[in-house]
Motif scaffolding. Structure first.
Motif, PDB file in Angstrom:
ATOM      1  N   ALA A 140     -43.665  41.432  26.103  1.00  0.00           N
ATOM      2  CA  ALA A 140     -43.523  41.299  27.549  1.00  0.00           C
ATOM      3  C   ALA A 140     -43.824  39.879  27.989  1.00  0.00           C
ATOM      4  O   ALA A 140     -43.006  39.234  28.629  1.00  0.00           O
ATOM      5  CB  ALA A 140     -44.444  42.284  28.249  1.00  0.00           C
ATOM      6  N   SER A 141     -44.985  39.378  27.630  1.00  0.00           N
ATOM      7  CA  SER A 141     -45.347  38.033  28.069  1.00  0.00           C
ATOM      8  C   SER A 141     -46.187  37.369  26.989  1.00  0.00           C
ATOM      9  O   SER A 141     -47.290  37.831  26.715  1.00  0.00           O
ATOM     10  CB  SER A 141     -46.130  38.111  29.369  1.00  0.00           C
ATOM     11  N   PRO A 142     -45.705  36.368  26.304  1.00  0.00           N
ATOM     12  CA  PRO A 142     -44.350  35.849  26.489  1.00  0.00           C
ATOM     13  C   PRO A 142     -43.345  36.706  25.733  1.00  0.00           C
ATOM     14  O   PRO A 142     -43.667  37.348  24.750  1.00  0.00           O
ATOM     15  CB  PRO A 142     -44.433  34.442  25.883  1.00  0.00           C
ATOM     16  N   GLU A 143     -42.146  36.676  26.226  1.00  0.00           N
ATOM     17  CA  GLU A 143     -41.059  37.398  25.577  1.00  0.00           C
ATOM     18  C   GLU A 143     -40.762  36.754  24.224  1.00  0.00           C
ATOM     19  O   GLU A 143     -40.909  35.554  24.055  1.00  0.00           O
ATOM     20  CB  GLU A 143     -39.822  37.337  26.464  1.00  0.00           C
ATOM     21  N   CYS A 144     -40.363  37.569  23.259  1.00  0.00           N
ATOM     22  CA  CYS A 144     -40.010  37.071  21.936  1.00  0.00           C
ATOM     23  C   CYS A 144     -38.585  37.491  21.602  1.00  0.00           C
ATOM     24  O   CYS A 144     -38.161  38.590  21.955  1.00  0.00           O
ATOM     25  CB  CYS A 144     -40.946  37.630  20.877  1.00  0.00           C
ATOM     26  N   LEU A 145     -37.884  36.609  20.929  1.00  0.00           N
ATOM     27  CA  LEU A 145     -36.552  36.924  20.420  1.00  0.00           C
ATOM     28  C   LEU A 145     -36.679  37.117  18.916  1.00  0.00           C
ATOM     29  O   LEU A 145     -37.013  36.182  18.182  1.00  0.00           O
ATOM     30  CB  LEU A 145     -35.578  35.790  20.733  1.00  0.00           C
ATOM     31  N   GLU A 177     -34.165  39.784   6.445  1.00  0.00           N
ATOM     32  CA  GLU A 177     -35.338  39.036   6.886  1.00  0.00           C
ATOM     33  C   GLU A 177     -35.434  39.067   8.400  1.00  0.00           C
ATOM     34  O   GLU A 177     -34.426  38.939   9.084  1.00  0.00           O
ATOM     35  CB  GLU A 177     -35.233  37.582   6.423  1.00  0.00           C
ATOM     36  N   GLN A 178     -36.658  39.204   8.915  1.00  0.00           N
ATOM     37  CA  GLN A 178     -36.863  39.186  10.359  1.00  0.00           C
ATOM     38  C   GLN A 178     -37.635  37.928  10.723  1.00  0.00           C
ATOM     39  O   GLN A 178     -38.641  37.599  10.080  1.00  0.00           O
ATOM     40  CB  GLN A 178     -37.620  40.418  10.796  1.00  0.00           C
ATOM     41  N   VAL A 179     -37.129  37.225  11.736  1.00  0.00           N
ATOM     42  CA  VAL A 179     -37.713  35.953  12.158  1.00  0.00           C
ATOM     43  C   VAL A 179     -37.784  35.948  13.682  1.00  0.00           C
ATOM     44  O   VAL A 179     -36.802  36.258  14.358  1.00  0.00           O
ATOM     45  CB  VAL A 179     -36.841  34.767  11.677  1.00  0.00           C
ATOM     46  N   VAL A 180     -38.953  35.564  14.210  1.00  0.00           N
ATOM     47  CA  VAL A 180     -39.123  35.440  15.647  1.00  0.00           C
ATOM     48  C   VAL A 180     -38.993  33.968  16.006  1.00  0.00           C
ATOM     49  O   VAL A 180     -39.702  33.114  15.451  1.00  0.00           O
ATOM     50  CB  VAL A 180     -40.494  35.992  16.107  1.00  0.00           C
ATOM     51  N   ALA A 181     -38.067  33.658  16.904  1.00  0.00           N
ATOM     52  CA  ALA A 181     -37.878  32.271  17.337  1.00  0.00           C
ATOM     53  C   ALA A 181     -39.122  31.783  18.056  1.00  0.00           C
ATOM     54  O   ALA A 181     -39.787  32.539  18.757  1.00  0.00           O
ATOM     55  CB  ALA A 181     -36.660  32.165  18.254  1.00  0.00           C
ATOM     56  N   GLY A 182     -39.436  30.512  17.872  1.00  0.00           N
ATOM     57  CA  GLY A 182     -40.586  29.901  18.519  1.00  0.00           C
ATOM     58  C   GLY A 182     -40.791  28.509  17.974  1.00  0.00           C
ATOM     59  O   GLY A 182     -39.872  27.899  17.413  1.00  0.00           O
ATOM     60  N   LYS A 183     -41.996  28.021  18.091  1.00  0.00           N
ATOM     61  CA  LYS A 183     -42.303  26.665  17.640  1.00  0.00           C
ATOM     62  C   LYS A 183     -42.049  26.501  16.135  1.00  0.00           C
ATOM     63  O   LYS A 183     -41.528  25.485  15.676  1.00  0.00           O
ATOM     64  CB  LYS A 183     -43.763  26.335  17.964  1.00  0.00           C
ATOM     65  N   VAL A 184     -42.417  27.510  15.341  1.00  0.00           N
ATOM     66  CA  VAL A 184     -42.244  27.448  13.885  1.00  0.00           C
ATOM     67  C   VAL A 184     -40.793  27.710  13.479  1.00  0.00           C
ATOM     68  O   VAL A 184     -40.320  27.184  12.473  1.00  0.00           O
ATOM     69  CB  VAL A 184     -43.199  28.447  13.188  1.00  0.00           C
ATOM     70  N   HIS A 185     -40.102  28.512  14.265  1.00  0.00           N
ATOM     71  CA  HIS A 185     -38.719  28.889  13.959  1.00  0.00           C
ATOM     72  C   HIS A 185     -37.821  28.558  15.158  1.00  0.00           C
ATOM     73  O   HIS A 185     -37.403  29.450  15.898  1.00  0.00           O
ATOM     74  CB  HIS A 185     -38.634  30.381  13.636  1.00  0.00           C
ATOM     75  N   PRO A 186     -37.507  27.271  15.349  1.00  0.00           N
ATOM     76  CA  PRO A 186     -36.708  26.881  16.519  1.00  0.00           C
ATOM     77  C   PRO A 186     -35.222  27.247  16.394  1.00  0.00           C
ATOM     78  O   PRO A 186     -34.689  27.390  15.302  1.00  0.00           O
ATOM     79  CB  PRO A 186     -36.891  25.358  16.573  1.00  0.00           C
ATOM     80  N   ILE A 187     -34.603  27.377  17.554  1.00  0.00           N
ATOM     81  CA  ILE A 187     -33.158  27.554  17.674  1.00  0.00           C
ATOM     82  C   ILE A 187     -32.576  26.197  18.029  1.00  0.00           C
ATOM     83  O   ILE A 187     -33.139  25.477  18.853  1.00  0.00           O
ATOM     84  CB  ILE A 187     -32.818  28.546  18.809  1.00  0.00           C
ATOM     85  N   SER A 217     -28.332  39.833  14.010  1.00  0.00           N
ATOM     86  CA  SER A 217     -28.720  40.568  15.219  1.00  0.00           C
ATOM     87  C   SER A 217     -29.935  39.912  15.862  1.00  0.00           C
ATOM     88  O   SER A 217     -30.667  39.153  15.227  1.00  0.00           O
ATOM     89  CB  SER A 217     -29.020  42.042  14.907  1.00  0.00           C
ATOM     90  N   VAL A 218     -30.114  40.236  17.140  1.00  0.00           N
ATOM     91  CA  VAL A 218     -31.263  39.747  17.909  1.00  0.00           C
ATOM     92  C   VAL A 218     -31.688  40.834  18.873  1.00  0.00           C
ATOM     93  O   VAL A 218     -30.861  41.603  19.367  1.00  0.00           O
ATOM     94  CB  VAL A 218     -30.935  38.441  18.677  1.00  0.00           C
ATOM     95  N   GLU A 219     -32.996  40.923  19.105  1.00  0.00           N
ATOM     96  CA  GLU A 219     -33.504  41.823  20.140  1.00  0.00           C
ATOM     97  C   GLU A 219     -34.685  41.159  20.828  1.00  0.00           C
ATOM     98  O   GLU A 219     -35.340  40.292  20.265  1.00  0.00           O
ATOM     99  CB  GLU A 219     -33.887  43.187  19.570  1.00  0.00           C
ATOM    100  N   ARG A 220     -34.873  41.557  22.054  1.00  0.00           N
ATOM    101  CA  ARG A 220     -36.010  41.055  22.821  1.00  0.00           C
ATOM    102  C   ARG A 220     -37.191  41.984  22.583  1.00  0.00           C
ATOM    103  O   ARG A 220     -37.051  43.199  22.642  1.00  0.00           O
ATOM    104  CB  ARG A 220     -35.690  41.031  24.306  1.00  0.00           C
ATOM    105  N   GLY A 253     -42.858  31.589  24.331  1.00  0.00           N
ATOM    106  CA  GLY A 253     -43.217  30.549  25.263  1.00  0.00           C
ATOM    107  C   GLY A 253     -42.503  29.219  25.053  1.00  0.00           C
ATOM    108  O   GLY A 253     -42.802  28.236  25.730  1.00  0.00           O
ATOM    109  N   VAL A 254     -41.564  29.170  24.133  1.00  0.00           N
ATOM    110  CA  VAL A 254     -40.805  27.943  23.862  1.00  0.00           C
ATOM    111  C   VAL A 254     -39.398  28.120  24.418  1.00  0.00           C
ATOM    112  O   VAL A 254     -38.756  29.157  24.219  1.00  0.00           O
ATOM    113  CB  VAL A 254     -40.735  27.644  22.343  1.00  0.00           C
ATOM    114  N   GLN A 255     -38.912  27.107  25.115  1.00  0.00           N
ATOM    115  CA  GLN A 255     -37.577  27.149  25.717  1.00  0.00           C
ATOM    116  C   GLN A 255     -36.570  26.456  24.796  1.00  0.00           C
ATOM    117  O   GLN A 255     -36.830  25.360  24.294  1.00  0.00           O
ATOM    118  CB  GLN A 255     -37.629  26.449  27.073  1.00  0.00           C
TER     119      GLN A 255
END
Length: 189
Positions: free
Chosen positions: A104-109, A117-127, A98-101, A181-183
């Motif tokens: 607000a700024s920056p948005e997190c997935l 386990e819960q993981v927030v995508a970003g620089k440390v956890h890329p998609i 599952s995923v949720e947003r 903040g990571v695309q």
């Protein structure tokens, strides 16, 4: 189940009682036990765990094993302070269900794996998304921990695709999502 060089050690049930699955992950990076050989355990491409050919159906047992999972190079191990045993992983060890947003700024997935386990995508956890060279079918992954990835289930990838924004990059239309903040590029279209 695990075999040390001289004698068998704890059964899966005894190990389950020793590891508190509600506490933070154990400090696997600090443990340097001897390699004790491979055991007949594997994680299939769809995230099911098997031991000696039989599926491990107890979610608590799978969660316990996932907490002591370690990767070195292309090999996977179950690691405790006193032993390290090799296991087989067909693709990646985790399934992202599952995923949720959030934020607000920056948005997190924020993603959740089948083991909770819960993981927030970003620089440390890329998609990342791999495309099958024959079919063009996407295989999306998220870095979970210790170099190990989780495969995003189809419904999760579809949710990301729904949130994706279109950009023109080098004359190509690219679909991306952002988190912390990571695309992240989901593909072209």
């Amino acid at each position: 189940m695990f075999m040390s060089k001289n004698e068998p050690v704890s059964s899966p049930e005894a190990l389950l009682q020793q590891i508190d699955t509600d506490r933070p992950l154990p400090p696997l990076e600090q443990w340097n036990p001897d390699f004790c050989g491979d055991i007949p355990m594997r994680i299939t491409r769809d995230g099911r765990w098997f031991y000696q050919g039989g599926e491990i159906r107890r979610p608590a047992m799978v969660k316990m094993f996932s907490r002591i999972l370690w990767k070195e190079g292309d090999r996977y191990f179950l690691k405790t302070p006193v032993e390290k045993v090799g296991i087989e992983v067909e693709d990646v060890p985790f399934q992202v269900i599952s995923v949720e947003r959030t934020g607000a700024s920056p948005e997190c997935l924020s993603f959740t794996t089948s083991t909770g386990e819960q993981v927030v995508a970003g620089k440390v956890h890329p998609i990342r998304v791999e495309l099958d060279p024959l079919t063009g079918e996407p295989s999306p992954y998220l870095l979970i921990r210790y170099g190990m990835e989780g495969r995003l289930q189809r419904n999760v990838f579809y949710q990301l695709a729904e949130w994706a924004e279109s950009h023109r990059i080098n004359g190509r239309q690219v679909w991306t999502v952002s988190s912390e903040g990571v695309q992240f590029n989901l593909g072209e279209g």
